[in-house]
Design an enzyme around this catalytic site. Structure first.
Site, PDB file in Angstrom:
ATOM      1  CG  ASP B  96      -0.257   0.132   2.516  1.00 26.99           C
ATOM      2  OD1 ASP B  96       0.982   0.304   2.529  1.00 26.99           O
ATOM      3  OD2 ASP B  96      -0.926   0.081   3.552  1.00 26.99           O
ATOM      4  CG  ASP B 270      -6.044  -5.401   1.908  1.00 27.03           C
ATOM      5  OD1 ASP B 270      -6.685  -4.652   1.150  1.00 27.03           O
ATOM      6  OD2 ASP B 270      -5.619  -5.024   3.023  1.00 27.03           O
ATOM      7  CB  CYS B 308     -11.405 -26.345   8.014  1.00 27.70           C
ATOM      8  SG  CYS B 308      -9.942 -25.397   7.578  1.00 27.70           S
ATOM      9  CB  CYS B 310      -6.310 -25.379   7.800  1.00 25.32           C
ATOM     10  SG  CYS B 310      -6.856 -25.219   9.507  1.00 25.32           S
ATOM     11  CB  CYS B 313      -9.409 -28.050  10.933  1.00 22.56           C
ATOM     12  SG  CYS B 313     -10.061 -26.428  11.392  1.00 22.56           S
ATOM     13  CG  HIS B 339      -9.434 -22.201  11.086  1.00 18.26           C
ATOM     14  ND1 HIS B 339      -9.922 -23.252  10.351  1.00 18.26           N
ATOM     15  CD2 HIS B 339     -10.489 -21.379  11.302  1.00 18.26           C
ATOM     16  CE1 HIS B 339     -11.222 -23.084  10.158  1.00 18.26           C
ATOM     17  NE2 HIS B 339     -11.586 -21.959  10.729  1.00 18.26           N
TER      18      HIS B 339
END
Lengths: 373, 373
Positions: B96, B270, B308, B310, B313, B339
């Site tokens: 940015d 974002d 999930c 991930c 999880c 997660h």
């Protein structure tokens, strides 16, 4: 009955009292001498079990009974299926007894023959630890090695105080043995006390050995005394311990103390030092301590330690790690924790080789010169 | 000259204004619509680049010019070989412009036509950002996509204030374009402002498009206004943006806003939200928000989110994560960050499929029902 944990001697160093061995546990073998990372609250601070295995190459970790009893509670850990399952660590675990922690509470605790009354450091709530209650807690947690509830004297303490305290520790060890719930899956280790008085150390070792426990520890040294006194008691006490059982020196984690412990004939050590100094921005390296937080390293685009094989040293520069630490970024703590723990496990890998080659004394001198002791 | 970053349209959803595409950058392709994790201080809080790639499956990250300028300094990052090398991230980066951050400083900054005088939030030291200085900083950092220096109005702002501010943002964008150092390797994106006034949004879009920049963003919404106003401006402004260039909505990261952005025709979003709420002990799941810190989960031995894939999880229970968060353990923040970020990248994977199948509106309704909007 075969104890849950046994010791196999592989080789004795011809230069020193050091020994190379294997500790067999219900969750696998440990090559000794070994350094055990500390996972006080069911986590080795900032790291995953995979990082401990793959990057640090830890073979066993220690966890703290006092902390887990208070939070999340041993009954909850038991419901989760025990500490191994709760924290997803399938290698051996050793739990301490909470003795050191409750005695460190100072004004917040009262010692009686039956046990210790204390207030939680978290919320001031009242609690009681006895040999019997600690055996129940450690059984709920389900570690492979559980420590007997002992009393650790402050440094310095009088002969009288130390003697009384040591004798109580022995009585408590007998009560622990009587109260132990599952000797088939958990090995109860006794803790030799006696402060800095050799006759008391001798008595403590003798009385505890009479209890025929599967392993023994030295407690109450590395508690603030000068290094010579530490070495004196270490070298006196270790040979008193059984040769056919694991020997554990509690709370030791500086490189020089680890080497001295191995030389004396110790098999296991633990310490929070590597992760604690990581949080302060300090690294242990093969060229001595590196305070990476210092301005010196702001534009140093080399790794923490050129000789290290860890994830941190393979991927990141001192300048980046310094930036992370200065900016209070968690990744900085993670990277330093991985490195510091790996430094100590790597040091112990080297110590094992030097024992096998009957060369540990030479290695010690070389290391002291290089590390700057 | 071919711009550093180009957009390839793959498919337009027949139910909505959504588009499926690819953004080509010097550090690889990005499948859009995409959610970009934020790495403010050259680190996505608590995670390694490997975790971002392998667990989160992030294709691009955002980093903050204001923060990096102050610490460790853009010149240091340049010496390190640029941000990619400094932080070991070899996929695309967007920086940015610091505009939002310096305007958020309130009393600590003064806006002039030439730029903004401000005091550091770290130490009160005095600094100056102009379109020209920001272009130099962003060039030192070396991101693939660099944002023009803009002024972001607070909500609410008067028509007069918003108009003046929007016009200055356009003049600053022209100065950024003139000052840009390396258009071959960095794509300068313009930021459409104009607050909640449609004629100003229209004017801003028109004037910035005249500058023929390689991409455009919408700034100044999702700044505290009611959701209807957000949607109104989003739906009005997005179709004004070029079809053949990437469209970026700044600062959006709740699941519903991400879906709405995709529906409107946005390609990139974002937000710090997923890592910020992780630090507070909150998870986003396919069944709504889970405040895992709450007592409800103390003995919940199921994963955060059954759906999930991930690392968190697959390996840990709510009870364990809750314990870690309550005990202030870094691993808790790590597990929740992984997660939450994976939840959003997974959501966007699903959004991409729904666009390809011309089904995004149906998916939105289904998701709103399930997530509880």
């Amino acid at each position: 009955m075969k104890p849950a944990v046994t010791y196999e001697l592989l080789h004795e160093c011809k230069q020193t009292g050091a020994r190379r061995g294997i500790i067999h546990t219900p969750h696998g073998d440990i090559q000794t001498p070994v350094f055990m990372p500390v996972g006080t609250q069911a986590t080795v601070k900032s790291l995953t079990p995979e990082e401990l295995k793959e990057e640090v190459k830890a073979e066993i970790i220690l966890s703290n009974t006092y902390h887990l009893y208070l939070r999340p509670g041993n009954k909850l850990v038991k419901k989760a299926g025990g500490l191994h399952k709760f924290m997803k660590w399938d290698r051996p675990i050793l739990t301490d007894s909470g003795g050191f922690q409750v005695f460190s509470l100072g004004d917040l605790r009262t010692i009686e023959e039956e046990g210790v009354y204390f207030k939680s450091h978290l919320d001031g709530s009242k609690h009681f630890f006895s040999p019997e209650s600690v055996m129940e807690i450690e059984n709920d947690l389900g570690a492979d090695i559980i420590m007997a509830f002992d009393e650790c004297c402050p440094y310095p303490s009088t002969y009288e105080y130390t003697k009384k305290s040591m004798e109580r520790t022995t009585r408590w060890a007998a009560r622990c043995k009587a109260a132990q719930k599952d000797a088939q899956n958990q090995a109860l280790f006794g803790i030799i006390q006696g402060g800095f008085y050799k006759d008391l150390r001798k008595q403590s070792a003798k009385d505890l050995i009479d209890l025929e426990l599967p392993g023994y520890a030295i407690g109450g040294i590395s508690v603030g005394e000068p290094k010579e006194e530490f070495l004196d008691i270490l070298k006196y006490t270790t040979p008193l311990m059984p040769k056919d059982k694991p020997r554990y020196l509690m709370g030791v984690g500086t490189p020089d103390y680890l080497i001295e412990a191995a030389i004396a004939g110790i098999d296991m050590c633990d310490c929070v030092l590597p992760t604690r100094i990581a949080r302060n921005g300090t690294a242990m390296t093969w060229n001595g301590k590196v305070v990476v937080r210092n301005n010196t390293y702001s534009e140093d685009f080399t790794p923490l330690d050129e000789e290290c094989d860890c994830y941190t040293c393979k991927n990141y520069t001192k300048a980046y790690i310094r930036h992370l630490i200065k900016a209070n970024e968690i990744l900085g703590v993670r990277l330093l924790s991985i490195h510091n723990l790996r430094f100590l496990t790597k040091l112990m890998e080297r110590v094992k080789i030097e024992i096998e080659q009957d060369n540990l004394l030479n290695f010690k001198n070389e290391f002291y010169n290089k590390y700057g002791y």
